[in-house]
Design an enzyme around this catalytic site. Structure first.
Site, PDB file in Angstrom:
ATOM      1  N   ASN A 117      -1.413  -0.345   7.565  1.00  0.00           N
ATOM      2  CA  ASN A 117      -0.890  -1.685   7.854  1.00  0.00           C
ATOM      3  C   ASN A 117      -0.128  -2.307   6.680  1.00  0.00           C
ATOM      4  OD1 ASN A 117      -2.996  -2.487   6.262  1.00  0.00           O
ATOM      5  ND2 ASN A 117      -4.096  -3.599   7.858  1.00  0.00           N
ATOM      6  N   PHE A 132     -15.198   2.757   8.266  1.00  0.00           N
ATOM      7  CA  PHE A 132     -13.853   3.170   7.825  1.00  0.00           C
ATOM      8  C   PHE A 132     -13.698   3.146   6.312  1.00  0.00           C
ATOM      9  CE2 PHE A 132     -13.681  -1.363   9.027  1.00  0.00           C
ATOM     10  CZ  PHE A 132     -13.218  -1.943   7.842  1.00  0.00           C
ATOM     11  N   THR A 189      -4.543  -8.200  10.913  1.00  0.00           N
ATOM     12  CA  THR A 189      -4.981  -6.899  10.364  1.00  0.00           C
ATOM     13  C   THR A 189      -4.600  -5.749  11.286  1.00  0.00           C
ATOM     14  OG1 THR A 189      -6.845  -8.016   9.318  1.00  0.00           O
ATOM     15  CG2 THR A 189      -7.007  -5.620   9.565  1.00  0.00           C
ATOM     16  N   ARG A 249      -0.909 -14.617   3.842  1.00  0.00           N
ATOM     17  CA  ARG A 249      -1.693 -14.028   4.947  1.00  0.00           C
ATOM     18  C   ARG A 249      -0.918 -14.166   6.266  1.00  0.00           C
ATOM     19  NH1 ARG A 249      -6.316 -10.811   4.320  1.00  0.00           N
ATOM     20  NH2 ARG A 249      -7.120 -11.660   6.269  1.00  0.00           N
ATOM     21  N   HIS A 259      -1.748  -5.642   1.678  1.00  0.00           N
ATOM     22  CA  HIS A 259      -3.029  -6.344   1.505  1.00  0.00           C
ATOM     23  C   HIS A 259      -2.723  -7.703   0.887  1.00  0.00           C
ATOM     24  CE1 HIS A 259      -7.081  -7.345   0.097  1.00  0.00           C
ATOM     25  NE2 HIS A 259      -6.464  -7.788  -0.984  1.00  0.00           N
ATOM     26  N   GLU A 271      -9.706 -10.790  -7.215  1.00  0.00           N
ATOM     27  CA  GLU A 271      -8.773  -9.664  -7.073  1.00  0.00           C
ATOM     28  C   GLU A 271      -7.680  -9.698  -8.141  1.00  0.00           C
ATOM     29  OE1 GLU A 271      -9.454  -9.034  -2.267  1.00  0.00           O
ATOM     30  OE2 GLU A 271      -7.500  -9.700  -2.960  1.00  0.00           O
ATOM     31  N   LYS A 317       0.829  -1.201   0.000  1.00  0.00           N
ATOM     32  CA  LYS A 317       0.000   0.000   0.000  1.00  0.00           C
ATOM     33  C   LYS A 317       0.873   1.264   0.000  1.00  0.00           C
ATOM     34  CE  LYS A 317      -3.391  -2.455   2.873  1.00  0.00           C
ATOM     35  NZ  LYS A 317      -4.391  -2.281   3.970  1.00  0.00           N
ATOM     36  N   TYR A 351     -12.278  -2.832  -2.483  1.00  0.00           N
ATOM     37  CA  TYR A 351     -12.740  -2.914  -1.096  1.00  0.00           C
ATOM     38  C   TYR A 351     -14.266  -2.963  -0.995  1.00  0.00           C
ATOM     39  CZ  TYR A 351      -8.103  -2.282   1.021  1.00  0.00           C
ATOM     40  OH  TYR A 351      -6.804  -2.449   1.449  1.00  0.00           O
ATOM     41  N   ARG A 361       3.400  -6.886   9.194  1.00  0.00           N
ATOM     42  CA  ARG A 361       2.721  -5.885  10.028  1.00  0.00           C
ATOM     43  C   ARG A 361       3.307  -5.855  11.438  1.00  0.00           C
ATOM     44  NH1 ARG A 361      -3.166  -7.745   7.704  1.00  0.00           N
ATOM     45  NH2 ARG A 361      -3.360  -6.203   6.026  1.00  0.00           N
TER      46      ARG A 361
HETATM   47  P1  DAT Z   1      -7.071  -7.419   5.908  1.00  0.00           P
HETATM   48  O1  DAT Z   1      -6.394  -6.274   5.177  1.00  0.00           O
HETATM   49  O2  DAT Z   1      -6.169  -8.014   6.939  1.00  0.00           O
HETATM   50  O3  DAT Z   1      -7.689  -8.435   4.982  1.00  0.00           O
HETATM   51  P2  DAT Z   1      -9.778  -6.428   6.372  1.00  0.00           P
HETATM   52  O4  DAT Z   1     -10.134  -7.044   5.054  1.00  0.00           O
HETATM   53  O5  DAT Z   1     -10.642  -6.751   7.537  1.00  0.00           O
HETATM   54  O6  DAT Z   1      -8.271  -6.757   6.763  1.00  0.00           O
HETATM   55  O7  DAT Z   1      -9.768  -4.849   6.224  1.00  0.00           O
HETATM   56  C1  DAT Z   1      -9.263  -4.230   5.055  1.00  0.00           C
HETATM   57  C2  DAT Z   1      -8.466  -3.027   5.447  1.00  0.00           C
HETATM   58  O8  DAT Z   1      -9.324  -2.046   6.001  1.00  0.00           O
HETATM   59  C3  DAT Z   1      -7.408  -3.274   6.515  1.00  0.00           C
HETATM   60  O9  DAT Z   1      -6.208  -3.770   5.979  1.00  0.00           O
HETATM   61  C4  DAT Z   1      -7.245  -1.892   7.083  1.00  0.00           C
HETATM   62  C5  DAT Z   1      -8.630  -1.307   7.000  1.00  0.00           C
HETATM   63  N1  DAT Z   1      -9.377  -1.477   8.257  1.00  0.00           N
HETATM   64  C6  DAT Z   1      -9.907  -2.602   8.755  1.00  0.00           C
HETATM   65  N2  DAT Z   1     -10.502  -2.383   9.945  1.00  0.00           N
HETATM   66  C7  DAT Z   1     -10.354  -1.059  10.189  1.00  0.00           C
HETATM   67  C8  DAT Z   1     -10.739  -0.191  11.251  1.00  0.00           C
HETATM   68  N3  DAT Z   1     -11.407  -0.632  12.310  1.00  0.00           N
HETATM   69  N4  DAT Z   1     -10.387   1.118  11.153  1.00  0.00           N
HETATM   70  C9  DAT Z   1      -9.697   1.600  10.108  1.00  0.00           C
HETATM   71  N5  DAT Z   1      -9.300   0.827   9.057  1.00  0.00           N
HETATM   72  C10 DAT Z   1      -9.626  -0.476   9.109  1.00  0.00           C
HETATM   73 MG    MG Z   2      -9.278  -8.292   3.679  1.00  0.00          MG
END
Ligand code: DAT
Ligand code: MG
Length: 153
Positions: free
Chosen positions: A113, A58, A92, A86, A116, A127, A10, A50, A103
């Site tokens: 973080n 968020f 996350t 992963r 992705h 994707e 990212k 997303y 991370r």
């Molecule tokens: P991952 O990236 O581990 O698959 P995810 O799919 O649950 O996690 O979320 C996608 C992204 O969204 C994550 O990398 C960062 C952001 N994100 C997730 N939860 C969040 C939160 N509570 N506040 C802010 N950003 C968040």
């Molecule tokens: Mg995800």
């Protein structure tokens, strides 16, 4: 099982000069790089990527962040590549990510973080199709594969 999966480094990973180190981790693990590009993402692609988080509080910030600068999109192939990557990325929420994960070593905040990765076979296929045209994914043999990958039976 051999899988292909999408990784994004990212905008925070680019700005913090971590692209080479992160790419090296996946390479050294033995994963095969089959796609790579640097791009400035527009809102449309960010929102499609997303889409599953569309209704989360968020979401707007997430789209804002992922479009805030260039990112690197990678496609990797290997045995159990989805789960392997992963696990290498870590949880996350970086404060829950184990040391030794990307991370857990480089991030503190959930929004920043760094990486992705696709979370399952269906999302990986969707994707990869979203980020790469078919001809941008390159199949090729590697000499080292006989030391890394079990022979097909
Ligand atoms: P991952 O990236 O581990 O698959 P995810 O799919 O649950 O996690 O979320 C996608 C992204 O969204 C994550 O990398 C960062 C952001 N994100 C997730 N939860 C969040 C939160 N509570 N506040 C802010 N950003 C968040
Ligand atoms: Mg995800």
């Amino acid at each position: 099982m051999t899988e292909r999966t999408l990784v994004l480094i990212k905008p925070d990973g680019i700005q913090r000069l971590l692209v080479g180190r992160i790419l090296a981790r996946y390479e050294e693990r033995g994963l095969k790089l089959v796609g790579l590009k640097l791009l400035q993402v527009d809102r449309g692609l960010a929102e499609r990527h997303y889409a599953v988080h569309r209704d989360k509080p968020f979401f707007a910030g997430l789209v804002e962040f992922i479009t805030s600068g260039p990112l690197v999109a990678l496609a990797f192939e290997g045995p159990n590549a989805i789960a392997v990557i992963r696990a290498m990325n870590g949880a996350t929420r970086p404060w829950e990510a184990a040391p030794g994960t990307i991370r857990g070593d480089f991030a503190l905040e959930v929004a920043q973080n760094i990486v992705h990765a696709s979370d399952g076979p269906d999302t990986a296929a969707a994707e990869l199709a979203l980020w790469f045209r078919p001809e941008e994914l390159v199949a090729y043999p590697r000499e080292i594969d006989r030391w890394v990958v079990a022979p097909a039976d």
